[in-house]
Design an enzyme around this catalytic site. Sequence first.
Site, short mmCIF file in Angstrom:
data_model
loop_
_atom_site.label_atom_id
_atom_site.label_comp_id
_atom_site.label_asym_id
_atom_site.label_seq_id
_atom_site.Cartn_x
_atom_site.Cartn_y
_atom_site.Cartn_z
N GLU A 111 -3.80 -4.41 -6.39
CA GLU A 111 -2.50 -4.04 -5.85
C GLU A 111 -1.60 -5.27 -5.92
O GLU A 111 -2.09 -6.37 -5.71
CB GLU A 111 -2.62 -3.61 -4.38
CG GLU A 111 -3.45 -2.37 -4.12
CD GLU A 111 -3.62 -2.11 -2.63
OE1 GLU A 111 -3.47 -0.96 -2.22
OE2 GLU A 111 -3.92 -3.07 -1.89
N CYS A 168 -5.04 -14.94 2.28
CA CYS A 168 -6.30 -14.83 1.55
C CYS A 168 -6.29 -15.73 0.32
O CYS A 168 -7.35 -16.14 -0.17
CB CYS A 168 -6.56 -13.39 1.15
SG CYS A 168 -5.20 -12.62 0.26
N LYS A 175 0.83 -1.22 0.00
CA LYS A 175 0.00 0.00 0.00
C LYS A 175 0.86 1.26 0.00
O LYS A 175 0.62 2.19 -0.79
CB LYS A 175 -0.93 -0.01 1.21
CG LYS A 175 -1.88 -1.22 1.22
CD LYS A 175 -2.80 -1.21 2.41
CE LYS A 175 -3.62 -2.49 2.51
NZ LYS A 175 -4.40 -2.78 1.29
N GLU A 184 -9.14 -5.45 -0.60
CA GLU A 184 -8.59 -6.77 -0.93
C GLU A 184 -8.99 -7.67 0.21
O GLU A 184 -8.47 -7.57 1.32
CB GLU A 184 -7.07 -6.68 -1.10
CG GLU A 184 -6.49 -7.85 -1.89
CD GLU A 184 -6.09 -9.02 -1.01
OE1 GLU A 184 -6.92 -9.97 -0.90
OE2 GLU A 184 -5.01 -8.99 -0.43
#
Length: 487
Positions: free
Chosen positions: A463, A287, A162, A253
Amino acid sequence: MTYPTFVAHWIADAEVPSIGGGSFEKRCPIDDRVVAQVARGGAAEVAHALSSAAGAAEAWAQLPAPRRGAILGRAAQLLREREQAFAAIIQVETGKPWKNAAAEVASAAELAVFMEGEGSRFYGRTMPSPILNRSVQTLRSPIGVCAAIMPFNSPLAGIAWKAFPALLCGNAVVAKSHELTPYTAVLFGRLLKDAGLPVGVYSAVQGTGPDAGAPLVQDSRVGVVSFTGSSATGKLIQKTVSERAVLAKVCLELGGKNPFVVCDDADLELAADLAVASAFVDAGQRCASGSRLIVFDSVYDRFRAALLARVARVKVGSGADDECGPVISRANLDRLIGQVAAAASRGATVIAGGQAVPALAPGYYMAPTVLEGASEDDEVSQQELFGPVTCLYRVRGFDEALRLANGTSYGLTGAIHTASLHRAQEFVTRYRGGLVSVNGATFGSGPHMPFGGVKNSGNGFREPGTESLDVYTELKTVVINHNPAQL
């Protein structure tokens, strides 16, 4: 590097305690010891950080993009020089095996190098106009202040994904550390300071989501919110921003329930190895974890045997050669064991693991767990568990495998193992996800690759990669009219 006994906020290039003096414990997942007290932040600390960011944002935005990129290049060099120190902090915070913690530092450095290059490729477009004596172009404009809300599973990669693109794009960043991994974002701030980032352009506040995250998201000075975490929290953030006086861009996300399909022409030994890696690297706290193993009936028994043999060899621990570390907290360990037991009570069979590892107590280690026979609509099949748990499913063929792969509310990653180009291409086309791997693991992203999902796995942004520039800039269309008669 020694973990500090007190973890402060990082605001205006300094470590500062909470205004009210409150704190909470940080425990190490490896052995359950209290390693630090952490400053408990709230609205006051968020306001301080945002004021610092807002005051620094304009001057930072005016610096040419290649010069902003050069600071990221210096940050990459410092990350490589300080790999051991960062890896030590990551290991204390997450319990990851050493090689995984060190790899996280290396990947963050690679991203900084990639983003440095994007500073010289900060492209807009020129377009023809049907109107005489008119030119049209687009420029990328910084947004202002970015709120970066962190996950716990990869604390350095999480902030790097980020902060590096946000900074490259000319924004100031206020990070909200995850309360279970608080110090990495502070150490990252020190690194950016040493790399030459101006005062106030990066800050990190500590605290829980309700205490620190909520006032950060609610503040109209924040022009973009980037969040990685659960779908439920992502939806709450989206709702909160929509109710503000001034809207902001929101990049989400979120979770995954990622399918790993094994066809009847797959290399079963390779598939078993990669299924285990997909399910159990970082203790399944990814994830992109491969939590649903969907196997053709004709090879099911052979794959099952190969899988269980490989699961039995997984080295659980946090040492140099270990593969599966602890989960992040005692509460998560208890939750996971309870969810597995509940699935078993509903008809699933635990064929590997299912319990904590007694030899590694009081650390939060769970044995790599495989469930068989769970219904496709059972909670364990539909909800992200975020731990070292995967489920086996038997299907008749490709169509049923594809239906099952698409049969959740998530759509982050997916993998198919097959020798058939036709099957692989059809899966790529028809699986609804943000990343598809052919004969690979369900994870695997690089700094040049866009990553994100569909459905409850994300809201369309990606991203990192060049696509991350679309998150952290606004496109400005410029129309210039000229008059040749006035030459």
